[in-house]
Design an enzyme around this catalytic site. Structure first.
Site, short mmCIF file in Angstrom:
data_model
loop_
_atom_site.label_atom_id
_atom_site.label_comp_id
_atom_site.label_asym_id
_atom_site.label_seq_id
_atom_site.Cartn_x
_atom_site.Cartn_y
_atom_site.Cartn_z
N SER A 72 -85.17 14.55 18.79
CA SER A 72 -86.38 13.70 18.27
C SER A 72 -86.15 12.25 19.19
O SER A 72 -84.96 11.89 19.35
CB SER A 72 -85.62 13.47 16.78
OG SER A 72 -86.55 12.60 16.40
N GLY A 73 -87.28 11.94 19.51
CA GLY A 73 -87.20 10.51 20.37
C GLY A 73 -87.35 10.85 21.64
O GLY A 73 -87.45 9.96 22.65
N THR A 128 -93.78 14.82 21.29
CA THR A 128 -94.96 14.59 21.05
C THR A 128 -96.09 13.92 21.99
O THR A 128 -97.26 14.25 22.27
CB THR A 128 -95.11 13.75 19.70
OG1 THR A 128 -94.09 14.48 18.69
CG2 THR A 128 -96.73 13.65 19.07
N ASN A 172 -86.23 7.78 16.13
CA ASN A 172 -87.77 7.84 16.72
C ASN A 172 -88.48 7.32 15.78
O ASN A 172 -88.58 7.56 14.58
CB ASN A 172 -88.22 9.19 17.20
CG ASN A 172 -89.43 9.35 17.96
OD1 ASN A 172 -90.14 8.37 17.93
ND2 ASN A 172 -89.90 10.63 17.97
N SER A 223 -91.34 10.39 14.70
CA SER A 223 -90.80 11.68 14.90
C SER A 223 -91.60 12.80 14.05
O SER A 223 -91.93 12.58 13.11
CB SER A 223 -89.46 11.66 14.21
OG SER A 223 -88.76 12.83 14.22
N SER A 224 -91.82 13.80 14.76
CA SER A 224 -92.39 15.19 14.26
C SER A 224 -91.57 15.42 13.10
O SER A 224 -90.73 16.08 13.73
CB SER A 224 -93.22 16.02 15.16
OG SER A 224 -93.99 15.36 16.20
N GLY A 268 -86.28 19.28 17.82
CA GLY A 268 -85.02 19.36 18.83
C GLY A 268 -83.94 19.72 18.06
O GLY A 268 -83.86 19.52 16.74
N GLU A 312 -80.70 19.18 15.80
CA GLU A 312 -80.22 18.06 14.93
C GLU A 312 -79.13 18.15 14.72
O GLU A 312 -78.45 19.27 13.92
CB GLU A 312 -81.24 17.90 13.90
CG GLU A 312 -82.59 17.55 14.25
CD GLU A 312 -83.58 17.03 13.12
OE1 GLU A 312 -84.59 16.38 13.53
OE2 GLU A 312 -83.14 17.29 12.19
#
Length: 983
Positions: free
Chosen positions: A106-107, A111, A156, A159-160, A376, A378
């Site tokens: 994430s980040g 995206t 992020n 973040s998605s 990603g 986590e």
């Protein structure tokens, strides 16, 4: 790779495959060196490594897109556009399906990478108005999905919180004609709970901060996120880097573009508001500890559901009789309802986006390129069920990645008849089996615990896991651990050793559906209508549903050619220019980049087709320069022998040369760079010699021409001879050229005529008389005959004020005949042996025009020529008469009042075997019908109709032509069997 070789000494190595040492230290050093110069992209073969710079770089403009269009993958510096373009070009060339897997924390920029690829295809693919609409919808699906599926997290700001797979559909010409999205595991828990420093989904803040006053009043909301329990738990409702008001405008515009109408848009915002109101529902407790809802003002805003029934649903559970909830149970029921509503609404939204992007042009979808933007790996301080699913997903994709990478490399080595050298890598199938194996995996055990009768708790589930997996090397709990490990585990935790490292998971942790089905909100009713709350079938748990969808996704990906983008975070604080080596080393490890590099190398740093290798390096050997006339493989063998390659340094495959060490290739490239300069010097010397010889020849020619010109000028008054013939020809040509550009424009102009030289006096006078006669003739013919005026009056009497396209036709002159000289020649050729057409053409022809005739059965369009004679109209296909319509059998002619060019001939049809009415499309409708009215004496036969024109297909059988207006002109057979004409 050739581009990487040329630029290798500038800033690091552009392709990790060309590293002399394939160690982690060398890998990180090269990555850092490039990052320091804002070179965020580096290749591992065709895999793209991207490092998030946390700042804007001017490398994504239209000019950059044009640079990478249609260029060989390794010719230019690494870029996401290069990967996108080569996936597209390979798809067009090989007619197969591809997917681009974008992965990372994430980040890390997943995206944004997905957006850049979509934008590249939107700009560079072939374009039409209709296809641009499809691309607009694909692009505008992003802000909608981000609003409802993305959130600010600690890592992020955007973040998605769901996984997305999008298929971009292409036809055989490479046009993007449609798209389809699959979504995975929306993080619904975020709706009701956020960690400190995090926010709920963007749409909640966008509505509250950006919503218009009238809308907020209608939804019972206030313009302040601090009033809502579900928006304030992270204590960062307002974030300086996020402009919720601007984003609200973008989302509202995007919803229109993806065809979600105003009614459904209002229902959608109503659901968002209802979730906020639900979060503000508070419970008290009576003397027995039962939950009470004393103030039910928030309930009246909830989805149009009866407030009393909803209050009962939130404070009681129904077994056979109503049993009161405790406050904890009531809060749990409230939050579960909020999550269910939001999750189902998100699925509804994705389905609507898919309907909007569906291929509407009825072109056959030939190929697709899939974009997979997935969470990603986590690891948090507390990892719950959602982190378990996310990490299981990454395990599965890593397994797929290794399989496809090894498979592709092994297939190439086998195809080239090169011995495969096994590569050591971590096979994570053991972890995938630990999670998903039937009857024995963690998900199966979780299903059994969720569905078995009795007092199943989180701890009984943990006990079942310990019984089943006590000896597994990748599974440990507090009970199973040794003394040192036990200190790091709580009694309600279990730990899995993933390929990316250890993660500890905490196991501690549908009665209201009937009420929701009665909602007045149409979207909510639609979302919950498909679920039967009284069904006795054993329901699937969320984990099993996710496992099934992940297996389906794996099947989809296995059927396509793979491309990879691995996104890396440069640092945790999102600061530009910072390169956190420890953080990046961890990501390089769990993304499997070193394994991929080793697989890609497999003992050989470089491989190229013989013709490509020979084309680049042939100047290095006298035997291959400037041209090698034989087989490319033989030329390469001669070349490398001349360069002194040792046998262990290279292998000759069936179509490619394989070079083992980068240093061998670098030595060859250095020799090539040196040779280029020597060749350039030789070529320049030769070029200068050629130019000097040309200049000498040019001057010699100029001397001859000037001498002849002078001699011709001196003898110009004499009779034509060798000395003056060319000069006199020049004088004549020069005069005629000047005369051509200065001819008089009107009959009255008597002074403009150029004065001629003596040699052309007589010729000039003849030309002057001819030109003035021609101008007189044009002047006379330019006077509009009374006959043409009468025809225009007749057209006006028939159509003025009745047909919408008439005013635009007034300025268009009528043509005496629509048969051009070329058409006459074609008709003469095809009628030379056709008696009927010969007579028709040479004796009776009055007017001819091309038309589109629509079949009576199926309304298939047929290009035809329509010829009018003195007695009948003939439909002609090349040299064949397809139909004759006598003017005496023509009952009437119908056209619509719109701007279309459809004409219907109503023909007397008494016999079922006779052909019925004739439906045609004619670009010169007004001219054609005016000519027909005069020739056939049918001035009163033309009718302008509104709505539909009834037609007789054959005796006793009717149909119709329906007319309407729309965004684009179309003519097609409608579902009711009529011919539909859209203007």
């Amino acid at each position: 790779m050739e581009g990487a070789l040329t630029a290798r000494d500038r800033v690091g190595i552009q392709d990790f495959v060309l590293l002399d040492e394939t160690t982690e230290a060398a890998f990180l050093s090269n990555l850092k060196k490039r990052f320091s110069k804002d070179l965020i992209y580096t290749y591992i073969g065709t895999l793209l490594v991207s490092v998030n710079p946390y700042k804007e770089l001017d490398i994504y403009n239209k000019k950059q897109m044009e640079v990478y269009m249609g260029v060989n993958f390794f010719e230019l510096p690494p870029h996401i556009y290069a990967l996108a373009d080569n996936a597209y070009q390979t798809m067009l060339t090989e007619y197969n399906n591809h997917f681009i897997l974008i992965s990372g924390e994430s980040g890390a920029g997943k995206t944004e990478a997905s957006k850049k690829i979509l934008q590249y295809y939107a700009v560079t693919c072939p374009s039409t108005t209709l296809l641009n609409t499809v691309r607009d919808k694909m692009l505008m699906s992003n802000p909608v999905l981000e609003a409802f599926g993305n959130a600010k997290t600690l890592k992020n700001d955007n973040s998605s919180r769901f996984g997305k797979y999008m298929d971009i559909q292409f036809d055989s010409q490479g046009d993007a004609v449609g798209g389809h999205i699959l979504n995975y595991l929306l993080e619904k828990s975020r709706v009701v709970h956020q960690n400190h420093g995090e926010r709920n989904f963007h749409i909640f803040y966008q509505l509250v901060e950006g919503g218009e006053d009238d809308l907020l009043h209608e939804l019972g909301l206030e313009k302040d996120a601090q009033h809502y329990n579900y928006l304030t738990q992270g204590e960062c409702a307002i974030v300086s880097s996020i402009n919720d008001r601007n984003d609200w405008k973008t989302v509202k515009n995007a919803l229109q573009i993806i065809n979600i109408d105003e009614i459904n848009t209002n229902h959608l915002f109503g659901i968002v508001a209802s979730v906020l109101h639900l979060g503000n529902v508070q419970f008290d407790s009576d003397s027995k500890g039962h939950a009470l809802l004393n103030n039910n003002t928030e309930l009246r805003w909830l989805l149009g559901v009866d407030a009393q029934s909803l209050q009962e649903g939130l404070t009681y559970r129904k077994i056979e009789v109503l049993s009161p909830f405790t406050i904890d149970h009531a809060i749990y029921a409230r939050d579960a309802l909020a999550k269910a509503i939001y999750g189902q609404t998100f699925t509804w939204l994705v389905n609507r986006i898919n309907e909007s992007m569906e291929n509407k042009v009825r072109r056959r979808v030939k190929t697709v390129i899939g974009l997979l933007d997935i969470y990603g790996f986590e690891v948090f301080y507390v990892n719950s069920f959602e982190q378990f699913c996310i990490n299981y997903c990454n395990e599965k994709l890593q397994q797929l990645f290794i399989q496809l990478t090894l498979k592709a490399e092994q297939e190439e080595y086998e195809a080239e008849d090169i011995e495969w050298e096994p590569v050591q890598f971590f096979n994570n199938k053991i972890i995938c089996d630990l999670v998903e194996e039937r009857h024995r995996g963690i998900i199966s055990i979780l299903d059994e615990e969720c569905l078995r009768p009795g007092d199943a708790t989180d701890l009984t589930f943990l006990e079942r896991l310990e019984d089943k997996m006590g000896n597994h090397p990748h599974f440990v709990t507090h009970k199973l651990a040794d003394k040192m490990t036990r200190k790091t585990l709580e009694r309600g935790d279990f730990r899995l050793l993933h390929y990316a490292g250890e993660v500890t998971y905490c196991v501690v942790g549908k009665r209201n559906q009937n009420l929701i089905c009665q909602s007045k909100n149409a979207i909510v009713r639609e979302c919950f209508a498909t679920v039967d709350p009284d069904s006795r079938r054993r329901p699937e748990t969320v984990a099993t549903q996710f496992k099934s969808s992940l297996l389906k996704l794996t099947e989809i990906l296995m059927a396509k050619e793979a491309w990879y983008i691995r996104c890396l975070k440069s640092n945790e604080s999102k600061q530009p220019g910072q390169f956190d080596e420890a953080l990046i080393r961890h990501q390089v490890k769990y993304l499997g980049l070193m394994e991929h590099l080793r697989v890609r190398r497999a003992g050989f740093a470089y491989r190229r087709k013989y013709d490509v290798f020979l084309k680049r390096y042939k100047p290095l050997c006298p035997a291959t320069w400037p041209h090698w006339r034989g087989v490319p493989a033989d030329g390469v063998e001669v070349l490398v022998q001349h360069l002194g390659y040792l046998p262990y340094e290279y292998k000759m495959g069936r179509t490619k040369i394989f070079i083992r060490h980068p240093r061998t290739l670098y030595a060859t490239e250095d020799a090539y760079e040196k040779c280029k300069h020597e060749l350039a010097t030789k070529i320049e010397t030769c070029w200068r010699g050629v130019q000097a010889r040309k200049e000498r020849e040019k001057r010699a020619w100029a001397v001859k021409v000037i001498k002849k010109f002078i001699k011709g000028y001196m003898t110009r008054g004499q009779a034509k001879c060798t000395d003056n013939s060319e000069y006199l020809a020049f004088v004549r040509q020069n005069y005629l050229n000047r005369l051509k550009n200065t001819l008089p424009k009107t009959v009255l102009d008597k002074t403009t005529w150029q004065s001629p030289p003596a040699v052309l006096t007589e010729t000039s006078e003849l030309l002057r008389k001819l030109h003035y006669r021609l101008m007189v003739r044009k002047y006379v013919r330019g006077i509009t005959p009374q006959r043409k005026f009468q025809l225009k009056l007749l057209t006006s009497s028939i159509f003025k004020g009745k047909k919408e396209s008439y005013p635009q036709s007034v300025a268009q002159p009528f043509v005496d005949t629509r048969i051009s000289n070329n058409k006459i020649m074609q008709l003469e050729e095809i009628t030379s042996n056709q008696t009927q057409l010969t007579v028709l053409y040479s004796v009776f022809l009055q007017y001819s025009i091309p038309v589109i005739k629509y079949d009576r059965k199926g309304f298939k369009p047929r290009p035809r020529q329509l010829i009018l004679t003195q007695t009948a109209a003939y439909v002609i296909e090349e040299a064949k008469i397809k139909q004759r319509v006598l003017y005496t059998s023509l009952k009437g002619i119908s056209v619509s009042n719109l701007t279309d060019s459809i004409i219907v001939f109503h023909i007397t049809c008494e016999d079922p075997k006779q052909k019925g009415d004739l439906v045609m499309q004619c670009d010169h409708l007004f001219e054609f019908l005016t000519k027909l009215c005069v020739i056939a004496n049918k001035q009163n036969a033309v009718k302008v109709v509104q709505g539909s024109i009834k037609i007789e297909i054959q005796a006793g059988k009717e149909s119709a032509v329906d007319f309407t207006t729309g965004q684009e002109p179309m003519v097609y057979k409608a579902k009711n069997g009529h011919l539909m004409v859209v203007r």
